[in-house]
Design an enzyme around this catalytic site. Structure first.
Site, PDB file in Angstrom:
ATOM      1  N   LYS A   1       0.844  -1.209   0.000  1.00  0.00           N
ATOM      2  CA  LYS A   1       0.000   0.000   0.000  1.00  0.00           C
ATOM      3  C   LYS A   1       0.878   1.258   0.000  1.00  0.00           C
ATOM      4  CE  LYS A   1      -4.385  -1.549   0.875  1.00  0.00           C
ATOM      5  NZ  LYS A   1      -4.873  -1.270  -0.475  1.00  0.00           N
TER       6      LYS A   1
ATOM      7  N   ASP B   1      -2.011  -5.358  -5.232  1.00  0.00           N
ATOM      8  CA  ASP B   1      -3.001  -4.685  -4.379  1.00  0.00           C
ATOM      9  C   ASP B   1      -4.390  -4.687  -5.024  1.00  0.00           C
ATOM     10  OD1 ASP B   1      -3.922  -3.399  -2.145  1.00  0.00           O
ATOM     11  OD2 ASP B   1      -3.076  -1.437  -2.636  1.00  0.00           O
TER      12      ASP B   1
ATOM     13  N   ARG C   1     -10.594  -8.015  -6.779  1.00  0.00           N
ATOM     14  CA  ARG C   1     -11.225  -8.446  -8.025  1.00  0.00           C
ATOM     15  C   ARG C   1     -10.834  -9.882  -8.387  1.00  0.00           C
ATOM     16  NH1 ARG C   1      -8.761  -3.556 -11.297  1.00  0.00           N
ATOM     17  NH2 ARG C   1      -8.990  -2.653  -9.220  1.00  0.00           N
TER      18      ARG C   1
HETATM   19  N1  BES Z   1      -9.050  -2.723  -0.483  1.00  0.00           N
HETATM   20  C1  BES Z   1      -8.550  -1.849  -1.459  1.00  0.00           C
HETATM   21  C2  BES Z   1      -9.511  -0.698  -1.801  1.00  0.00           C
HETATM   22  C3  BES Z   1      -9.846   0.253  -0.673  1.00  0.00           C
HETATM   23  C4  BES Z   1      -9.157   1.438  -0.528  1.00  0.00           C
HETATM   24  C5  BES Z   1     -10.887  -0.007   0.175  1.00  0.00           C
HETATM   25  C6  BES Z   1      -9.481   2.320   0.479  1.00  0.00           C
HETATM   26  C7  BES Z   1     -11.224   0.880   1.178  1.00  0.00           C
HETATM   27  C8  BES Z   1     -10.528   2.046   1.331  1.00  0.00           C
HETATM   28  C9  BES Z   1      -8.266  -2.606  -2.742  1.00  0.00           C
HETATM   29  O1  BES Z   1      -7.837  -3.899  -2.576  1.00  0.00           O
HETATM   30  C10 BES Z   1      -7.159  -1.886  -3.439  1.00  0.00           C
HETATM   31  O2  BES Z   1      -6.088  -1.865  -2.922  1.00  0.00           O
HETATM   32  N2  BES Z   1      -7.446  -1.322  -4.609  1.00  0.00           N
HETATM   33  C11 BES Z   1      -6.484  -0.611  -5.360  1.00  0.00           C
HETATM   34  C12 BES Z   1      -6.625  -0.999  -6.796  1.00  0.00           C
HETATM   35  C13 BES Z   1      -5.547  -0.469  -7.685  1.00  0.00           C
HETATM   36  C14 BES Z   1      -4.216  -1.080  -7.335  1.00  0.00           C
HETATM   37  C15 BES Z   1      -5.893  -0.757  -9.120  1.00  0.00           C
HETATM   38  C16 BES Z   1      -6.734   0.874  -5.174  1.00  0.00           C
HETATM   39  O3  BES Z   1      -7.890   1.286  -5.145  1.00  0.00           O
HETATM   40  O4  BES Z   1      -5.761   1.606  -5.036  1.00  0.00           O
HETATM   41 ZN    ZN Z   2      -8.517  -4.856  -0.921  1.00  0.00          ZN
HETATM   42 MG    MG Z   3      -5.784  -4.107  -2.337  1.00  0.00          MG
END
Ligand code: BES
Ligand code: ZN
Ligand code: MG
Length: 485
Positions: free
Chosen positions: A258, A329, A333
């Site tokens: 992250k 991350d 999906r």
């Molecule tokens: N769990 C996260 C999305 C998320 C972010 C949920 C903030 C709640 C609060 C998800 O798994 C994620 O990390 N998504 C990425 C996708 C990207 C790498 C295409 C994102 O949104 O940055």
């Molecule tokens: Zn996630």
């Molecule tokens: Mg994620």
């Protein structure tokens, strides 16, 4: 909080008492003109609540002046007032409250009670002095001359369902890995008489759920694939409705760790979609709605380890598609995709997935609504929007044009698991579409399901968003079908 409903006029007041109405006749409750004047002056000043301390009772008058029909934001005001008063009582360490339905307006009473109950939630498992930390408010005595016992019971079940979703979401990963989550779901199913089945890691391998297995590679715990099934003998739908919930019990981002400071702090909540799906199942089953409903919950954490999947990996999914992982991350999906293609075997009438899927959804519209997309008929989306207004868990429909699919093209596999820097909430939905062949609604709850501070009756952390939305949606579906007969 336990509710008791009395179909009688309250004779003597004692303790904390809320007099609730739209045109309260203050004389019914106060004998002294000065007191009446005082209460009126409070409302004239614009206060929502006028408080009078008598030596035998504290009376809280709540006078909603509006006599118009209850449209969504007016309804919401009443819920918010209910939750505000719960906060006042808890601050005073009050244990029991009486509510008087002053104008025999059960709709008003219902909404106020809803806000009060929902706002009274507290996740207080991890305090040494737990009793002291818990809310004091435990009992609600309701006096109404037009009581609707079954509506109140229905409400209590819905509130319990929201609390179940909040509890699951708020539980830290240290106490809720995929196996522990599965145990909790099993207990929930046993309690309600739903059927429960869990696919073990071996069975998940046999099903070739490459997405779930890839995300799980770095974990110290095996993945689980949980199936909850509720079947009513007079169900309005022959082909089941299927819920799919994202059950990432902790999301570190994996090797694509992250990038945003502190964003990992809330990632124990990344199973809020799964928690909502479980809550919906509970509410539907406890209230015995005449539907066939199934919930599929793939669960794992997304960890960093020598064994973890890495960017560049190519995964063969449950439906045979190959996915190039360019960001570990974007894991939600991958596990959802396997669950969505697994759902095909039920020949569903409609599939609804709930997932804290993208930061992009939260950036776009914040905590006020979920982003929805998908392939179901417009009518389905309209019904969901209507439910969203009704229970104030609103949704905003995003475009779903096929041009967005371009962004998922991979050079070495069928598709890649990320789009680009733009339209992240939509491309995530487009990714999932590759794994569906039935009417489907995707609900990205990343914004409203996780709150960094309490917002009226939506408590901090897991808000339980989605439970009331989908419960109302299924109720409307039943209504539509029964009207159509
Ligand atoms: N769990 C996260 C999305 C998320 C972010 C949920 C903030 C709640 C609060 C998800 O798994 C994620 O990390 N998504 C990425 C996708 C990207 C790498 C295409 C994102 O949104 O940055
Ligand atoms: Zn996630
Ligand atoms: Mg994620």
């Amino acid at each position: 909080m336990k509710c008791y409903l009395f179909n009688e006029k309250i004779k003597t007041f004692s303790g904390a008492t809320v007099i609730l109405g739209k045109e309260i006749n203050f004389k019914d409750y106060l004998s002294d003109d000065k007191q009446i004047e005082y209460v009126k002056s409070q409302f004239d000043k614009g206060k929502d609540i006028a408080e009078i301390n008598l030596y035998y009772a504290q009376l809280y008058f709540i006078n909603f002046e509006d006599k118009d029909n209850l449209i969504s934001n007016k309804k919401e005001k009443i819920r918010v007032a209910g939750s505000k008063s719960a906060s006042v009582f808890n601050a005073d360490k009050t244990e029991s409250v009486t509510i008087v339905d002053a104008n025999s307006d059960f709709d008003l009473l219902y909404l106020f009670t809803e806000g009060m109950l929902l706002g009274n939630y507290k996740f207080a498992l991890y305090y040494k002095d737990r009793e002291k930390k818990e809310h004091s408010l435990k009992t609600l005595k309701i006096y109404s001359s037009l009581p609707d016992e079954s509506k109140l019971k229905e409400l209590e079940n819905i509130v319990d369902a929201v609390f179940i979703a909040r509890d699951y979401a708020n539980e830290p990963f240290s106490n809720l890995n995929a196996l522990q989550f599965s145990e909790r779901l099993k207990d929930l199913a046993n309690k309600t008489g739903m059927s429960f089945k869990v696919l073990s890691k071996k069975e998940i391998e046999e099903e070739q759920m490459g997405g779930l297995l890839a995300v799980n590679k770095g974990s110290a715990f095996p993945p689980t694939f949980n199936i909850l099934e509720y079947k009513h003998e007079n169900a309005v739908n022959e082909k089941p409705y299927v819920l799919v919930g994202k059950g990432i019990v902790f999301d570190s981002g994996g090797y694509s760790i992250k990038p945003t400071k502190n964003s990992m702090d809330i990632m124990k909540l990344d199973m809020a979609g799964a928690a909502a799906a479980a809550g919906i199942m509970y509410a539907v089953a406890e209230n015995k709605l005449p539907v066939n409903l199934i919930a599929l919950i793939p669960a794992t954490d997304n960890a960093v380890d020598a064994k973890s999947y890495v960017p560049g990996d190519i995964i063969k999914m449950h439906n045979g598609l190959f996915v190039e992982v360019l960001n570990t991350d974007a894991e939600g999906r991958l596990i959802l995709a396997d669950a969505l293609s697994y759902a095909e075997k039920y020949n569903p009438e409609l599939v609804v997935d709930l997932a804290t899927l993208t930061g992009a959804a939260a950036y776009c519209i914040g905590t006020q609504a979920a982003v929805v997309t998908g392939t179901a008929d417009d009518k389905m989306f309209e019904m969901l929007e209507k439910s969203g207004e009704n229970v104030y868990e609103r949704v905003v429909r995003f475009p779903f044009w096929d041009e967005y699919k371009e962004m998922l093209k991979s050079n070495t596999a069928d598709i890649k698991n990320i789009g680009g820097s733009e339209a992240g909430a939509v491309t995530a939905g487009k990714f999932l579409e590759y794994f569906t062949d039935y009417p489907w609604i995707h609900v990205d709850i990343a914004g409203p399901a996780i709150l960094n501070k309490k917002n009226a009756y939506r408590t901090e952390g897991g808000s339980g968003y989605g439970v009331r939305l989908l419960y109302d949606f299924f109720k409307n579906m039943i209504q539509e079908k029964e009207n159509g007969k």
